[in-house]
Design a protein around this motif. Structure first.
Motif, mmCIF file in Angstrom:
data_model
loop_
_atom_site.group_PDB
_atom_site.id
_atom_site.type_symbol
_atom_site.label_atom_id
_atom_site.label_comp_id
_atom_site.label_asym_id
_atom_site.label_seq_id
_atom_site.Cartn_x
_atom_site.Cartn_y
_atom_site.Cartn_z
ATOM 1 N N PHE A 1 -12.644 -36.108 7.442
ATOM 2 C CA PHE A 1 -12.280 -35.348 8.779
ATOM 3 C C PHE A 1 -12.136 -33.894 8.191
ATOM 4 N N ASP A 2 -13.086 -33.014 8.756
ATOM 5 C CA ASP A 2 -13.261 -31.653 8.429
ATOM 6 C C ASP A 2 -11.818 -30.678 9.003
ATOM 7 N N ASN A 3 -10.911 -30.646 8.089
ATOM 8 C CA ASN A 3 -9.917 -29.713 8.837
ATOM 9 C C ASN A 3 -10.324 -28.288 8.810
ATOM 10 N N SER A 4 -11.338 -27.825 7.948
ATOM 11 C CA SER A 4 -11.888 -26.399 8.038
ATOM 12 C C SER A 4 -12.333 -26.039 9.246
ATOM 13 N N LYS A 5 -12.862 -27.047 10.102
ATOM 14 C CA LYS A 5 -13.488 -27.040 11.306
ATOM 15 C C LYS A 5 -12.522 -27.144 12.564
ATOM 16 N N VAL A 6 -11.472 -27.683 12.392
ATOM 17 C CA VAL A 6 -10.416 -28.016 13.578
ATOM 18 C C VAL A 6 -9.284 -27.072 13.355
ATOM 19 N N LEU A 7 -8.816 -26.852 12.022
ATOM 20 C CA LEU A 7 -7.655 -25.701 11.764
ATOM 21 C C LEU A 7 -7.963 -24.492 11.339
ATOM 22 N N GLY A 8 -8.811 -24.513 9.981
ATOM 23 C CA GLY A 8 -9.301 -23.375 9.317
ATOM 24 C C GLY A 8 -9.128 -23.651 7.764
ATOM 25 N N THR A 9 -9.218 -22.609 7.153
ATOM 26 C CA THR A 9 -9.097 -22.464 5.888
ATOM 27 C C THR A 9 -8.305 -21.552 5.040
ATOM 28 N N SER A 10 -7.560 -21.684 3.782
ATOM 29 C CA SER A 10 -6.648 -20.705 3.171
ATOM 30 C C SER A 10 -7.349 -20.278 1.882
ATOM 31 N N ASP A 11 -7.511 -18.784 1.555
ATOM 32 C CA ASP A 11 -8.312 -18.452 0.421
ATOM 33 C C ASP A 11 -7.385 -18.664 -0.660
ATOM 34 N N SER A 12 -7.731 -18.102 -1.854
ATOM 35 C CA SER A 12 -7.161 -18.225 -3.070
ATOM 36 C C SER A 12 -5.918 -17.531 -3.266
ATOM 37 N N ASN A 13 -5.613 -16.457 -2.293
ATOM 38 C CA ASN A 13 -4.433 -15.717 -2.104
ATOM 39 C C ASN A 13 -3.331 -16.277 -1.224
ATOM 40 N N GLY A 14 -3.718 -17.457 -0.634
ATOM 41 C CA GLY A 14 -2.896 -18.179 0.415
ATOM 42 C C GLY A 14 -2.797 -17.710 1.659
ATOM 43 N N ASN A 15 -4.010 -16.908 2.055
ATOM 44 C CA ASN A 15 -4.171 -16.228 3.396
ATOM 45 C C ASN A 15 -5.015 -17.200 4.385
ATOM 46 N N PHE A 16 -4.260 -17.529 5.240
ATOM 47 C CA PHE A 16 -4.835 -18.562 6.064
ATOM 48 C C PHE A 16 -5.846 -18.114 7.363
ATOM 49 N N THR A 17 -7.008 -18.218 7.453
ATOM 50 C CA THR A 17 -7.866 -17.937 8.574
ATOM 51 C C THR A 17 -8.046 -19.017 9.462
ATOM 52 N N ALA A 18 -7.685 -19.079 10.617
ATOM 53 C CA ALA A 18 -7.684 -19.922 11.849
ATOM 54 C C ALA A 18 -9.166 -20.179 12.219
ATOM 55 N N VAL A 19 -9.613 -21.429 12.448
ATOM 56 C CA VAL A 19 -10.976 -21.576 12.843
ATOM 57 C C VAL A 19 -11.075 -21.020 14.268
ATOM 58 N N LYS A 20 -12.432 -20.284 14.805
ATOM 59 C CA LYS A 20 -12.493 -20.220 16.019
ATOM 60 C C LYS A 20 -12.451 -21.409 16.902
ATOM 61 N N ALA A 21 -12.059 -21.358 18.140
ATOM 62 C CA ALA A 21 -12.242 -22.074 19.333
ATOM 63 C C ALA A 21 -13.420 -22.905 19.512
ATOM 64 N N LYS A 22 -14.514 -21.983 19.657
ATOM 65 C CA LYS A 22 -15.812 -22.483 19.694
ATOM 66 C C LYS A 22 -16.232 -23.462 18.636
ATOM 67 N N GLU A 23 -15.865 -23.076 17.297
ATOM 68 C CA GLU A 23 -16.323 -23.873 16.278
ATOM 69 C C GLU A 23 -15.764 -25.211 16.308
ATOM 70 N N ARG A 24 -14.508 -25.372 16.704
ATOM 71 C CA ARG A 24 -13.684 -26.335 16.593
ATOM 72 C C ARG A 24 -14.137 -27.214 18.039
ATOM 73 N N SER A 25 -14.403 -26.855 19.127
ATOM 74 C CA SER A 25 -14.824 -27.439 20.264
ATOM 75 C C SER A 25 -16.255 -28.272 19.744
ATOM 76 N N ASP A 26 -16.944 -27.354 18.993
ATOM 77 C CA ASP A 26 -18.399 -27.796 18.776
ATOM 78 C C ASP A 26 -18.392 -29.105 17.771
ATOM 79 N N TYR A 27 -17.358 -28.855 16.804
ATOM 80 C CA TYR A 27 -17.216 -30.103 15.912
ATOM 81 C C TYR A 27 -16.685 -31.213 16.501
ATOM 82 N N LEU A 28 -15.419 -31.168 17.342
ATOM 83 C CA LEU A 28 -14.777 -32.051 18.076
ATOM 84 C C LEU A 28 -16.030 -32.922 19.017
ATOM 85 N N ASP A 29 -16.745 -31.990 19.877
ATOM 86 C CA ASP A 29 -17.718 -32.636 20.643
ATOM 87 C C ASP A 29 -18.672 -33.266 19.682
#
Length: 424
Positions: free
Chosen positions: A221-249
């Motif tokens: 289950f790809d969390n990066s396409k539902v929630l987002g990802t965190s870089d090496s410095n701990g900065n979290f980037t939330a996924v775009k709503a459309k990318e999440r919708s496309d993955y769930l669809d």
């Protein structure tokens, strides 16, 4: 589970919830999405609120270092008291001071001991010399700092180093399963509660994978396409709503025709109440797990307060120790200070023990249920919910019994002396 959550550092805890495929406005399937929001995500919001509160409290408590913040002020206060007793701002003893009077009384006592008293005179002299040496070296200067602080800082630094090493210990409790508390107990707590619940309500499993309805194989289950990802410095980037919708669809669409991949994110009513009961039991588990962790952190803070009190009272204990037959008092104060400074290492070990017990109980319940559910296919759908219910009840009972009979357990493992030390 812990490694997967590391990639989500900084994620908004309220983003951990039940997700469903996008549906059209006013569609029949859209009603199930709304019902899921009411019966599942409402309780998920409560879970996240409880977990957020407790995790914040745990994070605050684990970062409290009263000793480092106030040691200098308290030690300076103790030094002022000591200088009042010695009537000197140097490391000497002024005339007609309390310490000089105590030393005079002590000399008379030793004279009496030597000529009239039975027993070990040399042992008494050694004891007195140790107290005097301790008093003047404690408020002296070692390595550019006060002698007492130098000794206490050394123990404090060793304790922090041991705590850091314990946080990196990884203990296996089953095949391909392990537990460690990591750098923050707060993060470990979130993993075991909200994050694990998020994984279950979106996959039907707790291993981060969903079973593909088309071929029966497990897929990530790809969390990066539902929630987002965190870089090496701990900065979290939330996924775009459309990318999440496309993955769930992509993985949830087509459930009405049995053409979906992950049925748990499909807009259908099949698992709504299973999710709801799972989240309710997870709320109870979050409270059960938080209580012992917070209790240990509070004990750690109390230990630091006790150390600061002993530092302030040290000169008084020294003065009293010059009184005949009271020499043991100062060594008792030192024992309390050293034990209090070593408590952070004990705290880390106890927390690791709590999470380990929690995982052992859960694994024991899970393995037992798996065998039973194979013979009861009618209960297979509610299997994980039942397992969670029994697991939560078992953990609560075990933690309660461990606390109630802690002294007896310590005595059984380490002996009666260890029980007395633990009670102290």
């Amino acid at each position: 589970m812990q490694e997967a959550f590391e990639k989500l550092k900084g994620v908004d805890i309220f983003s951990l919830k039940s997700y469903m495929e996008p549906t059209g406005f006013g569609s029949f399937n859209g009603a199930w999405v709304m019902i899921n929001e009411i019966f599942v995500n409402f309780f998920f919001f409560l879970l996240n609120a409880i977990v957020g509160f407790f995790s914040l409290l745990i994070r605050i408590l684990e970062q409290v270092d009263l000793y480092s913040a106030y040691k200098t002020y308290v030690f300076n206060g103790a030094s002022s008291i000591w200088q009042g007793f010695t009537a000197s701002t140097t490391n000497g003893v002024g005339k007609d001071s309390l310490i000089s009077m105590s030393l005079l009384i002590l000399g008379i006592y030793l004279f009496y001991q030597y000529f009239f008293s039975k027993g070990s005179f040399s042992r008494t002299v050694l004891h007195v010399c140790l107290v005097i040496l301790l008093g003047f070296s404690y408020f002296g200067t070692i390595a550019g700092t006060s002698g007492g602080l130098y000794l206490l800082d050394t123990i404090h630094n060793v304790s922090k180093d041991v705590s850091s090493k314990i946080s990196k210990i990884e203990i296996n409790y089953d095949k391909n399963k392990s537990i460690k508390i990591g750098d923050s107990m707060s993060d470990s707590y979130i993993v075991e509660t909200s994050y694990k619940a998020y994984i279950f309500v979106n996959t039907g499993q707790e291993n981060g994978k969903y079973r593909n309805s088309q071929d029966g194989k497990e897929e990530e289950f790809d969390n990066s396409k539902v929630l987002g990802t965190s870089d090496s410095n701990g900065n979290f980037t939330a996924v775009k709503a459309k990318e999440r919708s496309d993955y769930l669809d992509k993985i949830g669409n087509g459930a009405n025709e049995d053409g979906e991949k992950n049925r748990w994110v499909s807009a259908i009513p099949d698992f709504i109440f299973i999710r709801m009961f799972y989240i309710i039991f997870k709320i109870v588990e979050a409270i059960v797990l938080a209580i012992p962790v917070i209790l240990i952190q509070i004990l750690n803070i109390l230990a630091q307060v006790l150390v600061l009190m002993m530092i302030l009272l040290f000169p008084i204990a020294l003065l009293v120790s010059f009184i005949p037959r009271m020499q043991d008092l100062i060594f008792g104060v030192l024992k309390v200070m050293f034990s209090g400074l070593a408590f952070p290492a004990i705290t880390s070990l106890l927390t690791l023990f709590i999470f380990y017990i929690e995982q052992l109980v859960e694994n024991l319940v899970t393995s037992g249920f798996d065998g039973i559910l194979k013979t009861l296919p009618s209960l297979l759908l509610f299997g994980l919910v039942f397992k969670l219910l029994v697991s939560v009840a078992s953990k609560a009972m075990i933690f309660f019994l461990l606390w109630k009979y802690k002294a007896e357990i310590i005595q059984f493992i380490l002996g009666s002396k260890a029980r007395m030390v633990a009670n102290d």
